[in-house]
Every structure is written in C-alpha cells, then in structure tokens.
Design an enzyme around this catalytic site. Structure first.
Site, mmCIF file in Angstrom:
data_model
loop_
_atom_site.group_PDB
_atom_site.id
_atom_site.type_symbol
_atom_site.label_atom_id
_atom_site.label_comp_id
_atom_site.label_asym_id
_atom_site.label_seq_id
_atom_site.Cartn_x
_atom_site.Cartn_y
_atom_site.Cartn_z
ATOM 1 N N GLU A 24 25.879 14.123 -10.025
ATOM 2 C CA GLU A 24 26.095 11.973 -10.562
ATOM 3 C C GLU A 24 27.375 11.946 -10.835
ATOM 4 O O GLU A 24 27.614 10.703 -10.870
ATOM 5 C CB GLU A 24 25.200 12.775 -11.407
ATOM 6 C CG GLU A 24 23.610 12.941 -11.306
ATOM 7 C CD GLU A 24 23.569 12.567 -12.324
ATOM 8 O OE1 GLU A 24 22.356 12.448 -12.474
ATOM 9 O OE2 GLU A 24 23.437 13.985 -13.795
ATOM 10 N N LYS A 102 16.648 6.042 -12.678
ATOM 11 C CA LYS A 102 16.835 6.733 -12.238
ATOM 12 C C LYS A 102 16.180 7.593 -10.822
ATOM 13 O O LYS A 102 15.678 8.164 -10.858
ATOM 14 C CB LYS A 102 18.011 8.108 -12.573
ATOM 15 C CG LYS A 102 19.112 7.764 -13.538
ATOM 16 C CD LYS A 102 19.583 9.132 -14.880
ATOM 17 C CE LYS A 102 19.720 10.200 -13.492
ATOM 18 N NZ LYS A 102 20.602 10.749 -14.359
#
Length: 125
Positions: A24, A102
């Site tokens: 990420e 997300k």
C-alpha cells in the site's frame, strides 16, 4: 443532528499511499470517498444566489489537499484528518460524515471493498 440540509460529494476517486501494508505504501491504490457536510441551505434555497451557498469545487479542493498532504496507516486517521480540514475551512459546517472505501485492499477477495465511516459534529474550538 438537528438539521437535515447537507452538501454531498459522493464516489470521489483518489489514488494514494495510505495503509499499513508495504504494498500500500510503495504501490499505492485507489480510494473512494463519500462526504456529507451538514449546513443550513435555507437562504440559498430561497434566494437562488450562488453566494449564499458553499461551492462544491471549494469543498473538493479541501478534501483533495487533505487526502494528498500526508500519508496515513489507518483510513480512520485519514477520515479524521479530512473532517478536521473541512471544519477548519468552512465555519458553517455543523457536522460531517465521511466514508473512506478501499475497493482494492491487498486482501484476497474476489468482489467487495473495505471501508470505514465517521460522523463528527463541530465542537467549540
């Protein structure tokens, strides 16, 4: 939450580097944001005067800057940061609701997304 008027910006898409996992932070990912801002719109409704409301463009600009100005491990902290910036920028906002999604979290799921939502009311500062 006494008033029902709100300005809504929904399904905003950003690319960022927020998250705990190494992927990420290095590769980044897409995020989707839904924002509701509680504000009395009655004067704008009656007057039809653009100067009596808050520009969506101005709100978006604050959200985008808050999203991009630093990296967070937790999307909860990101949402709080955006809420703080909105309250700092728009004195008439009574409350904000922020959902951070997300859709491509690095978790093996075929369909779905992971999200948080916060609701904050303005406090006397």
């Amino acid at each position: 939450m006494a008033q029902a008027d709100k300005i809504i910006l929904s399904d905003l898409a950003f690319y960022g580097y927020h998250g705990v996992m190494l992927e990420e932070n290095s590769l980044g990912q897409r995020f989707r944001l839904d924002i509701e801002c509680g504000v009395d719109l009655s004067t704008a409704c009656q007057s039809d005067d653009v100067n009596q409301t808050i520009s969506y463009v101005d709100i978006f600009s604050v959200i985008q800057t808050a999203f991009e100005e630093r990296r967070f491990k937790l999307i909860e902290a990101l949402a709080q940061h955006i809420a703080d910036r909105l309250f700092d920028s728009f004195e008439h906002f009574e409350w904000v609701r922020i959902r951070v999604r997300k859709p491509e979290a690095p978790i093996p799921v075929v369909v779905g997304e992971f999200a948080i939502e916060i609701f904050r009311e303005r406090t006397n500062r």
